[in-house]
Design a protein around this motif. Structure first.
Motif, PDB file in Angstrom:
ATOM      1  N   PHE A  54       0.510  -0.867   0.083  1.00 22.52           N
ATOM      2  CA  PHE A  54       0.207  -0.047  -0.250  1.00 22.52           C
ATOM      3  C   PHE A  54       0.473   0.949   0.302  1.00 22.52           C
ATOM      4  CE2 PHE A  54      -2.751   3.112   1.847  1.00 22.52           C
ATOM      5  CZ  PHE A  54      -3.528   3.333   0.803  1.00 22.52           C
ATOM      6  N   THR A  55       2.089   1.025   0.325  1.00 18.18           N
ATOM      7  CA  THR A  55       2.981   2.303   0.648  1.00 18.18           C
ATOM      8  C   THR A  55       3.908   2.343  -0.513  1.00 18.18           C
ATOM      9  OG1 THR A  55       4.344   1.199   1.619  1.00 18.18           O
ATOM     10  CG2 THR A  55       3.092   2.304   3.011  1.00 18.18           C
ATOM     11  N   ASP A  56       4.036   1.435  -1.856  1.00 14.44           N
ATOM     12  CA  ASP A  56       4.430   1.268  -3.157  1.00 14.44           C
ATOM     13  C   ASP A  56       3.495   2.137  -3.706  1.00 14.44           C
ATOM     14  OD1 ASP A  56       6.054   0.749  -5.106  1.00 14.44           O
ATOM     15  OD2 ASP A  56       5.502  -1.910  -4.722  1.00 14.44           O
ATOM     16  N   PRO A  57       4.654   3.799  -4.139  1.00 12.74           N
ATOM     17  CA  PRO A  57       4.069   4.844  -5.601  1.00 12.74           C
ATOM     18  C   PRO A  57       4.048   3.393  -7.028  1.00 12.74           C
ATOM     19  CG  PRO A  57       6.814   4.704  -4.803  1.00 12.74           C
ATOM     20  CD  PRO A  57       6.762   3.272  -3.970  1.00 12.74           C
ATOM     21  N   ASN A  58       4.307   2.736  -6.586  1.00 12.47           N
ATOM     22  CA  ASN A  58       3.563   1.838  -8.123  1.00 12.47           C
ATOM     23  C   ASN A  58       2.171   0.758  -7.523  1.00 12.47           C
ATOM     24  OD1 ASN A  58       6.076   2.615  -9.757  1.00 12.47           O
ATOM     25  ND2 ASN A  58       7.099   1.716  -8.888  1.00 12.47           N
ATOM     26  N   ARG A  59       1.896   0.945  -7.239  1.00 12.86           N
ATOM     27  CA  ARG A  59       0.800   0.848  -6.321  1.00 12.86           C
ATOM     28  C   ARG A  59      -0.415   0.905  -7.290  1.00 12.86           C
ATOM     29  NH1 ARG A  59       0.887   4.177  -3.220  1.00 12.86           N
ATOM     30  NH2 ARG A  59      -0.874   5.604  -1.755  1.00 12.86           N
ATOM     31  N   ASP A  60      -1.582  -0.004  -7.816  1.00 12.94           N
ATOM     32  CA  ASP A  60      -3.081   1.047  -8.193  1.00 12.94           C
ATOM     33  C   ASP A  60      -3.480   1.820  -7.841  1.00 12.94           C
ATOM     34  OD1 ASP A  60      -2.145  -0.281 -10.976  1.00 12.94           O
ATOM     35  OD2 ASP A  60      -3.745  -2.304 -10.585  1.00 12.94           O
ATOM     36  N   ARG A  61      -4.782   2.620  -7.510  1.00 12.21           N
ATOM     37  CA  ARG A  61      -5.014   2.998  -6.353  1.00 12.21           C
ATOM     38  C   ARG A  61      -6.476   3.165  -6.146  1.00 12.21           C
ATOM     39  NH1 ARG A  61      -0.012   4.211  -6.932  1.00 12.21           N
ATOM     40  NH2 ARG A  61       0.744   6.532  -5.693  1.00 12.21           N
ATOM     41  N   TYR A  62      -7.165   2.884  -5.634  1.00 12.26           N
ATOM     42  CA  TYR A  62      -8.849   3.017  -5.460  1.00 12.26           C
ATOM     43  C   TYR A  62      -9.808   4.070  -4.512  1.00 12.26           C
ATOM     44  CZ  TYR A  62     -13.201   1.147  -4.846  1.00 12.26           C
ATOM     45  OH  TYR A  62     -14.539   1.026  -4.298  1.00 12.26           O
ATOM     46  N   ILE A  63     -10.020   4.550  -5.617  1.00 11.61           N
ATOM     47  CA  ILE A  63     -11.077   5.570  -4.585  1.00 11.61           C
ATOM     48  C   ILE A  63     -12.343   5.825  -5.198  1.00 11.61           C
ATOM     49  CG2 ILE A  63     -11.218   8.218  -4.431  1.00 11.61           C
ATOM     50  CD1 ILE A  63      -8.164   8.212  -5.931  1.00 11.61           C
ATOM     51  N   GLN A  64     -12.779   5.440  -3.884  1.00 10.36           N
ATOM     52  CA  GLN A  64     -14.680   5.424  -3.359  1.00 10.36           C
ATOM     53  C   GLN A  64     -15.236   6.257  -3.613  1.00 10.36           C
ATOM     54  OE1 GLN A  64     -15.887   1.547  -2.037  1.00 10.36           O
ATOM     55  NE2 GLN A  64     -17.221   2.629  -0.825  1.00 10.36           N
ATOM     56  N   SER A  65     -15.367   6.789  -4.844  1.00  7.55           N
ATOM     57  CA  SER A  65     -16.387   8.079  -4.562  1.00  7.55           C
ATOM     58  C   SER A  65     -17.586   7.673  -4.142  1.00  7.55           C
ATOM     59  CB  SER A  65     -16.756   8.712  -5.867  1.00  7.55           C
ATOM     60  OG  SER A  65     -17.177  10.049  -5.717  1.00  7.55           O
ATOM     61  N   LYS A  66     -18.335   6.635  -3.814  1.00  2.00           N
ATOM     62  CA  LYS A  66     -19.500   6.234  -3.932  1.00  2.00           C
ATOM     63  C   LYS A  66     -19.353   5.711  -1.922  1.00  2.00           C
ATOM     64  CE  LYS A  66     -23.310   2.993  -3.687  1.00  2.00           C
ATOM     65  NZ  LYS A  66     -23.513   1.371  -4.535  1.00  2.00           N
ATOM     66  N   GLY A  67     -19.119   7.228  -0.561  1.00  4.01           N
ATOM     67  CA  GLY A  67     -18.454   6.674   0.727  1.00  4.01           C
ATOM     68  C   GLY A  67     -19.015   6.537   1.236  1.00  4.01           C
ATOM     69  N   HIS A  68     -20.572   6.574   1.032  1.00  2.66           N
ATOM     70  CA  HIS A  68     -21.200   6.031   1.466  1.00  2.66           C
ATOM     71  C   HIS A  68     -21.598   4.456   1.638  1.00  2.66           C
ATOM     72  CE1 HIS A  68     -23.979   7.181  -1.906  1.00  2.66           C
ATOM     73  NE2 HIS A  68     -24.399   5.738  -1.034  1.00  2.66           N
ATOM     74  N   ALA A  69     -21.598   3.559   1.307  1.00  5.65           N
ATOM     75  CA  ALA A  69     -20.994   2.595   0.679  1.00  5.65           C
ATOM     76  C   ALA A  69     -19.811   1.785   1.684  1.00  5.65           C
ATOM     77  CB  ALA A  69     -21.376   1.554  -0.572  1.00  5.65           C
ATOM     78  N   VAL A  70     -19.197   2.612   2.421  1.00  6.23           N
ATOM     79  CA  VAL A  70     -18.451   1.962   3.637  1.00  6.23           C
ATOM     80  C   VAL A  70     -18.502   0.998   4.534  1.00  6.23           C
ATOM     81  CG1 VAL A  70     -18.499   3.228   6.033  1.00  6.23           C
ATOM     82  CG2 VAL A  70     -15.963   3.210   4.758  1.00  6.23           C
ATOM     83  N   GLU A  71     -19.222   0.740   4.421  1.00 11.69           N
ATOM     84  CA  GLU A  71     -19.290  -0.568   5.430  1.00 11.69           C
ATOM     85  C   GLU A  71     -18.717  -1.489   4.674  1.00 11.69           C
ATOM     86  OE1 GLU A  71     -22.276   1.938   6.833  1.00 11.69           O
ATOM     87  OE2 GLU A  71     -22.353   1.189   5.230  1.00 11.69           O
ATOM     88  N   ILE A  72     -19.172  -2.540   3.695  1.00  9.75           N
ATOM     89  CA  ILE A  72     -18.697  -3.261   2.615  1.00  9.75           C
ATOM     90  C   ILE A  72     -16.909  -2.996   1.822  1.00  9.75           C
ATOM     91  CG2 ILE A  72     -19.414  -2.181   0.091  1.00  9.75           C
ATOM     92  CD1 ILE A  72     -18.479  -6.190   1.231  1.00  9.75           C
ATOM     93  N   LEU A  73     -15.983  -1.627   2.020  1.00 11.32           N
ATOM     94  CA  LEU A  73     -14.650  -1.537   1.980  1.00 11.32           C
ATOM     95  C   LEU A  73     -14.117  -1.543   3.252  1.00 11.32           C
ATOM     96  CD1 LEU A  73     -12.694  -0.520   0.136  1.00 11.32           C
ATOM     97  CD2 LEU A  73     -13.447   2.318   1.075  1.00 11.32           C
ATOM     98  N   TRP A  74     -14.694  -2.065   4.716  1.00 14.00           N
ATOM     99  CA  TRP A  74     -13.852  -2.313   5.818  1.00 14.00           C
ATOM    100  C   TRP A  74     -13.395  -3.260   5.575  1.00 14.00           C
ATOM    101  CZ3 TRP A  74     -11.523   2.209   6.568  1.00 14.00           C
ATOM    102  CH2 TRP A  74     -12.097   3.745   6.973  1.00 14.00           C
ATOM    103  N   ASN A  75     -15.237  -3.875   5.217  1.00 12.34           N
ATOM    104  CA  ASN A  75     -15.422  -5.540   5.455  1.00 12.34           C
ATOM    105  C   ASN A  75     -13.913  -6.219   4.619  1.00 12.34           C
ATOM    106  OD1 ASN A  75     -16.445  -6.710   7.525  1.00 12.34           O
ATOM    107  ND2 ASN A  75     -17.670  -5.311   6.537  1.00 12.34           N
ATOM    108  N   VAL A  76     -13.782  -5.765   3.149  1.00  8.98           N
ATOM    109  CA  VAL A  76     -13.180  -6.000   2.718  1.00  8.98           C
ATOM    110  C   VAL A  76     -11.331  -5.763   2.487  1.00  8.98           C
ATOM    111  CG1 VAL A  76     -11.836  -5.668  -0.393  1.00  8.98           C
ATOM    112  CG2 VAL A  76     -14.358  -5.693  -0.010  1.00  8.98           C
ATOM    113  N   LEU A  77     -11.495  -4.535   3.454  1.00  5.58           N
ATOM    114  CA  LEU A  77      -9.372  -4.398   3.211  1.00  5.58           C
ATOM    115  C   LEU A  77      -9.088  -4.974   4.735  1.00  5.58           C
ATOM    116  CD1 LEU A  77      -9.438  -0.008   3.001  1.00  5.58           C
ATOM    117  CD2 LEU A  77      -8.904  -1.861   1.709  1.00  5.58           C
TER     118      LEU A  77
END
Length: 275
Positions: A54-77
């Motif tokens: 996650f700190t690698d400058p060459n990693r792919d980036r993901y930005i969740q604009s649909k931020g209210h759906a955070v519960e599934i994102l927390w569980n994935v991470l």
């Protein structure tokens, strides 16, 4: 993971997300279930990013604009090891970093989001930075269809095409519903496919809860000089019959009876998938 394993993982994470929402008595149930398959395809199948990189400058980036759906994102991470799963017991509690929208004080979150209409613009900047720095990483963002009514989305769409950001993939969770009703009634932004194509994007339209279709779309080679939009036709509340295609489940917590019914459904799916 192969597609069957990804389907199983999506069911596991739908179950975990519903458990967290029920325990905390808050959450965007319908919105989370709508985009679960998309996040699973990204984090377990396609995106070049892990907790270790996650700190690698060459990693792919993901930005969740649909931020209210955070519960599934927390569980994935949590499931991917960005932080301990036990941390999620504090979700939405006082002083917990696991709040109701993505918070970049948490490992795995690139940027704070939740004010709808910002995610695509942020992603355009991140993708443009990759071009300027000569880096090969790809940037992904997930938007809701309700936020397509925001003017900033279309400014960003124009900029992405202008700067020929073929290292950017935007995904629209196109379930047709938002907190106050049908998107076509609240603020009709259709036809989205034609509009993004007119703005110079390469558009792929898919059944958005079909894991094979999602993976195939995400793995499709970008068109040179064009950003990609995946228009994912999804079902709000996907996987829980009493919540499917109902705007009221945009933000709602199940009753004890509904929660048990959801668990029964997920457990049956996991049992059948394991055969």
């Amino acid at each position: 993971m192969d597609v069957q394993a990804l389907k199983q993982k999506a069911t596991e994470l739908r179950k975990a997300t519903c458990k967290m929402i029920y325990a905390s008595k808050t959450g965007h149930t319908g919105s989370d279930l709508s985009c679960t398959d998309i996040l699973v395809a990204l984090y377990y199948g396609v995106m070049h990013q892990t907790a270790a990189t996650f700190t690698d400058p060459n990693r792919d980036r993901y930005i969740q604009s649909k931020g209210h759906a955070v519960e599934i994102l927390w569980n994935v991470l949590a499931d991917r090891g960005y932080f301990p799963k036990s941390d999620l017991k504090t979700y939405s509690q006082f002083n917990s970093p696991y709040i109701g929208h993505p918070n970049n004080h948490v490992n795995g979150i690139e940027m704070n989001t939740g004010s709808l209409g910002h995610g695509l613009a942020l992603s355009v900047g991140v993708a443009k930075a990759a071009k300027m720095d000569g880096r090969s990483y790809h940037t992904y963002t997930l938007m809701g269809d309700g936020e397509q009514a925001e003017g900033s989305v279309w400014e960003a769409a124009m900029a992405a095409s202008n700067f020929k950001l073929d290292n950017l993939t935007a995904i629209i969770d196109h379930n047709g519903l938002q907190i106050s009703g049908k998107t076509v009634d609240v603020m009709n932004s259709e036809p989205l496919k034609a509009k993004y194509e007119a703005f110079g994007w390469h558009v792929i339209e898919i059944p958005g809860n079909d894991m094979q279709a999602i993976v195939t779309a995400l793995e499709t080679k970008p068109v040179a000089g064009k950003p990609t939009l995946i228009l994912a036709d999804t079902t709000k509340g996907c996987g829980v019959k009493f919540a499917e295609n109902k705007a009221e489940w945009h933000h709602k917590v199940p009753t004890a009876e509904q929660y048990q019914a959801a668990l029964d459904t997920f457990n049956q799916e996991l049992k059948e998938g394991a055969k």
